[in-house]
Design an enzyme around this catalytic site. Structure first.
Site, PDB file in Angstrom:
ATOM      1  N   GLY A  29       3.954   2.015   4.836  1.00  0.00           N
ATOM      2  CA  GLY A  29       4.545   1.934   3.661  1.00  0.00           C
ATOM      3  C   GLY A  29       4.468   3.292   2.897  1.00  0.00           C
ATOM      4  CB  ALA A  30       3.273   6.776   3.953  1.00  0.00           C
ATOM      5  CB  VAL A  80       3.536  -3.463   9.175  1.00  0.00           C
ATOM      6  CG1 VAL A  80       3.598  -1.965   8.876  1.00  0.00           C
ATOM      7  CG2 VAL A  80       4.139  -4.056   7.897  1.00  0.00           C
ATOM      8  CG  ASN A 107       0.883   1.422   0.530  1.00  0.00           C
ATOM      9  OD1 ASN A 107       0.529   1.051  -0.615  1.00  0.00           O
ATOM     10  ND2 ASN A 107       2.018   2.019   0.565  1.00  0.00           N
ATOM     11  CB  SER A 159      -1.683  -7.187  -6.385  1.00  0.00           C
ATOM     12  OG  SER A 159      -1.037  -7.291  -7.398  1.00  0.00           O
ATOM     13  CE1 TYR A 172       2.986  -7.502  -3.815  1.00  0.00           C
ATOM     14  CE2 TYR A 172       1.827  -8.256  -5.932  1.00  0.00           C
ATOM     15  CZ  TYR A 172       2.360  -7.169  -4.858  1.00  0.00           C
ATOM     16  OH  TYR A 172       1.708  -6.303  -5.120  1.00  0.00           O
ATOM     17  CB  ALA A 175       0.858 -11.977   0.619  1.00  0.00           C
ATOM     18  CE  LYS A 176      -0.187  -6.642  -2.287  1.00  0.00           C
ATOM     19  NZ  LYS A 176      -0.124  -5.568  -1.259  1.00  0.00           N
TER      20      LYS A 176
END
Length: 265
Positions: A29-30, A80, A107, A159, A172, A175-176
């Site tokens: 994710g760069a 990914v 990321n 996060s 979200y 997942a985090k």
């Protein structure tokens, strides 16, 4: 064997413990935001960087900036969520480093917000597949390439949503939170290989937070929860990744580092 024999020798005087010279990193994710900032920061302190993103053009732009600044980087298109693709990307990163991948930064992420009554299974799975399964795919593939000399690093991205929950993004937050559990479990397992595993919980002005920052009411409420009263630039977040990737953090593992202006205290 004495107790002192279990203590490694101190680094030579004058050694730059924040240098990543001679090391290779892969960042998912760069193509923008925090991931791009991390890629550029790693290259600036000497690392060779495989810049991966699902958007190959975005990855190429970041890689080009690094090379123009005198660093070493290559772009790589990566979804990914696909395990075979993750394995190929990790192999390419290791090849860039002469057979060794020292640092993996997981990321890559997406958002698919909805209040829970309207959260369908596809939307829920999309977020978990990218954040959690993406971290699994890349971390699992990296195992055979990470060195056991104390320089191996896996740095995950979580996060505040994974630490304290959130509204309108249960997928979200789930997942985090799962990434936190993955981080701590891998830290225990990989310690025997001298590989450290940590996570950063950032809050920055990126594309992922653009919808919040564009909504006057949401933006104001968010800023009220940030003691420092402002959003971070991605480059401010990147320095924490440099720290965790470097020798300066060689005795830190299994930790979650919020870099969020004090949002989670």
């Amino acid at each position: 064997m004495t107790a002192d024999s279990l203590v490694p020798a101190a680094p030579p005087a004058g050694l730059n413990v924040f240098s990543l010279a001679g090391r290779t990193a892969m960042i998912t994710g760069a193509g923008g935001g925090v991931g791009a900032a991390v890629a550029e920061a790693f290259a600036a302190v000497g690392a060779k960087v495989l810049v991966t993103d699902i958007d190959k053009d975005a990855a190429a732009q970041v890689s080009d900036r690094i090379v123009a600044a005198g660093g070493i980087a290559q772009p790589y298109a990566l979804d990914v969520c696909v395990g075979a693709d993750a394995r190929d990307a990790v192999a390419a990163a290791a090849e860039l480093g002469g057979g060794t991948l020292h640092i993996l930064v997981n990321n890559a992420g997406v958002i698919a917000p909805a209040m829970f009554p309207k959260m369908d299974e596809d939307r829920f799975r999309k977020v978990l597949d990218t954040h959690l399964m993406g971290s699994y795919h890349c971390s699992h593939a990296a195992l055979q390439h990470l060195p056991a000399d104390g320089t191996g690093r896996i740095i995950n991205v979580t996060s505040a949503a994974g630490l304290v929950g959130t509204i309108g993004q249960a997928n979200y937050g789930a997942a985090k939170a799962a990434i936190i559990g993955l981080t701590k479990s891998l830290a225990r397992e990989l310690a025997r290989q001298a590989v450290t595993v940590n996570a950063v919980a950032p809050l920055a002005a990126t594309a992922m937070t653009a919808s919040i920052r564009a909504n006057e009411k949401l933006a104001a409420k968010t800023l009220e929860r940030i003691p420092l009263g402002r959003w971070a630039y991605p480059a401010e977040i990147a320095s924490s990744f440099v720290f965790l990737a470097s020798d300066a953090a060689g005795y830190i593992t299994g930790q979650i580092l919020p870099v969020d202006g004090g949002t989670v205290i």
